[in-house]
Design a protein around this motif. Structure first.
Motif, PDB file in Angstrom:
ATOM      1  N   ARG A  67      17.872  55.722  19.927  1.00 56.22           N
ATOM      2  CA  ARG A  67      17.920  54.258  20.049  1.00 56.22           C
ATOM      3  C   ARG A  67      16.703  53.570  19.449  1.00 56.22           C
ATOM      4  NH1 ARG A  67      18.152  49.881  19.379  1.00 56.22           N
ATOM      5  NH2 ARG A  67      18.880  48.133  20.661  1.00 56.22           N
ATOM      6  N   ASP A  98      21.297  46.024  21.705  1.00 65.01           N
ATOM      7  CA  ASP A  98      22.267  47.100  21.930  1.00 65.01           C
ATOM      8  C   ASP A  98      23.620  46.813  21.291  1.00 65.01           C
ATOM      9  OD1 ASP A  98      20.393  48.548  23.302  1.00 65.01           O
ATOM     10  OD2 ASP A  98      21.296  48.285  25.293  1.00 65.01           O
ATOM     11  N   PRO A 156      21.925  56.949  22.812  1.00 67.33           N
ATOM     12  CA  PRO A 156      22.310  55.625  22.321  1.00 67.33           C
ATOM     13  C   PRO A 156      22.621  54.708  23.493  1.00 67.33           C
ATOM     14  CG  PRO A 156      24.196  57.049  22.253  1.00 67.33           C
ATOM     15  CD  PRO A 156      23.053  57.891  22.773  1.00 67.33           C
TER      16      PRO A 156
END
Length: 428
Positions: free
Chosen positions: A170, A180, A218
């Protein structure tokens, strides 16, 4: 005594068989969340033999099951009916969430991923595999060929054509600065573009949280979004649950469930924690996928009676004692405690994870440059303080890995966090 054992180790085992610590230790026995070395030193174990001692060291329920089974029969192979194997397969099939599931047992996560690759490529008639950057899937020829972490890829030769996809990390890479929602959208766009330039792949294999990669992950929902793109093209999704399974993440029993809006994966692989130290791995797949092989196949040691007895006892203990809930509660306290400690240490770039699967990434202060020397120094300092942890990461092994047995209690979490805080402060 240790010096003699180290000399013998180096004279007979491969140079690439890594050992932790400047002065490697021999662990002789354990109990609960603690282990002892050959010199009598006691350690709080926050790594569990690489996330393998899932419940506790010397867990009486598992020890009793192994002892009783050893008194009957240890092994007969898959050529004969095996009641403990069927019993455990039924439990795992139901827990997997995969409809019409079949289970095949192996001896390791590497072998489980090998089997999943064999099934996917046979079922799809394609040797192209999508894998995540920074991933790790094992040490065999085929699993090394789909590993996206250069520190664990000793050869570029492979029986597979592997294409690496963005999204497993991420906070690094070209999409790191996005929020996100946009991060997921950018990764999906990248995947869609990639699929437009290649022949149809067999499968995407992905760890919901990358283990060896440093416990990176993620945003929740990324793999569900990937699944929608893949499903349209008939591409399978393999969830590598070798490190994330059995409730370790706290919030879910399987890591894929954080990405579950499009349903379960087509296959999942498992190993490590289910045996609590016994050698168990396996694959769960829909029957049509599992049954696609048209040649004979057996497993000499996969599903052997003694390992299945251990797995059944261990799984029962984990479910009956709600170790998933404990991982959520105690893990939540531990990660907040570590974040508070890390806020005072400039070398800590990020504390991440969920449940009892926590990564602490180190970098040179004021930069994003990985600092593997600092990670090694903290590992050594933690050991001197009586705590065992692990290392990993895709940037020169600059992440510390914290993954205690799931029965960890609050007092032990506080003790380990205090030792780790001192170890982090020692590198300033």
């Amino acid at each position: 005594m240790n010096d003699d054992l180290l000399s013998r180790h180096r004279s007979v085992l491969p140079d690439w068989l890594a050992l932790y610590y400047d002065e490697p230790l021999e662990i002789t026995h354990g109990e609960g969340r603690h282990v002892w070395d050959s010199r009598g030193n006691r350690y709080l174990d926050f790594f569990g033999g690489i996330l393998t001692t899932m419940t506790a060291h010397a867990l009486p329920e598992v020890t009793k099951a192994v002892t009783e089974q050893a008194g009957r029969i240890l092994h007969s192979s898959t050529l004969y009916l095996n009641r403990p194997m069927v019993d455990l397969a039924e439990r795992i099939a139901k827990l997997s969430g995969i409809p019409d599931a079949r289970v095949f047992f192996t001896t390791s996560g590497t072998e489980a991923n090998d089997t999943a690759l064999l099934l996917a490529t046979t079922y799809r008639r394609s040797n192209t595999i999508l894998a995540m950057r920074n991933s790790y899937h094992g040490r065999s020829f085929s699993s090394v060929g789909i590993t996206g972490n250069r520190g664990w890829s000793p050869t570029s030769l492979s029986p597979l054509q592997t294409l690496y996809v963005h999204g497993g990390v991420r906070t690094r890479g070209p999409f790191a600065d996005l929020d996100d929602y946009d991060f997921v959208a950018a990764c999906v766009d990248d995947l869609t573009d990639l699929l437009g330039h290649t022949r149809p792949p067999a499968a995407l294999i992905a760890e919901p949280i990358q283990g060896v990669g440093g416990f990176t992950s993620p945003p929740d929902g990324l793999y569900a979004a990937f699944r929608e793109v893949l499903h349209e093209r008939g591409v399978l999704w393999i969830a590598d649950e070798v490190q994330t399974g059995w409730g370790r993440t706290g919030e879910h029993f399987w890591g894929w469930q954080a990405h579950g809006r499009s349903g379960p994966p087509d296959m999942l692989t498992f190993a490590k924690g289910i045996g609590n130290g016994m050698s168990i791995g396996g694959v769960v797949a829909r029957a049509e996928i599992m049954n696609c092989l048209d040649a004979n196949s057996i497993s000499t040691f996969g599903g052997t009676q003694i390992t299945m007895a251990a797995g059944l006892a261990n799984l029962n203990y984990a479910l009956e004692h709600d170790l998933q809930g404990n991982a959520r509660r105690v893990g939540g306290l531990l990660i907040e405690r570590l974040r508070a400690a890390a806020a005072q240490v400039p070398a800590v770039r990020e504390v991440r994870g969920r449940g009892l699967m926590i990564g602490i990434e180190l970098s040179r202060p004021g930069t994003d440059e990985a600092d593997p020397a600092a990670a090694s120094a903290v590992l050594e300092a933690a050991r001197r303080g009586g705590l065992l942890i692990g290392k990993g990461g895709g940037h020169d092994t600059s992440a510390l890995r914290v993954a205690p047995p799931l029965s960890l209690n609050v007092a032990e979490a506080e003790e380990g966090a205090a030792i780790l805080e001192d170890a982090l402060r020692s590198i300033q």
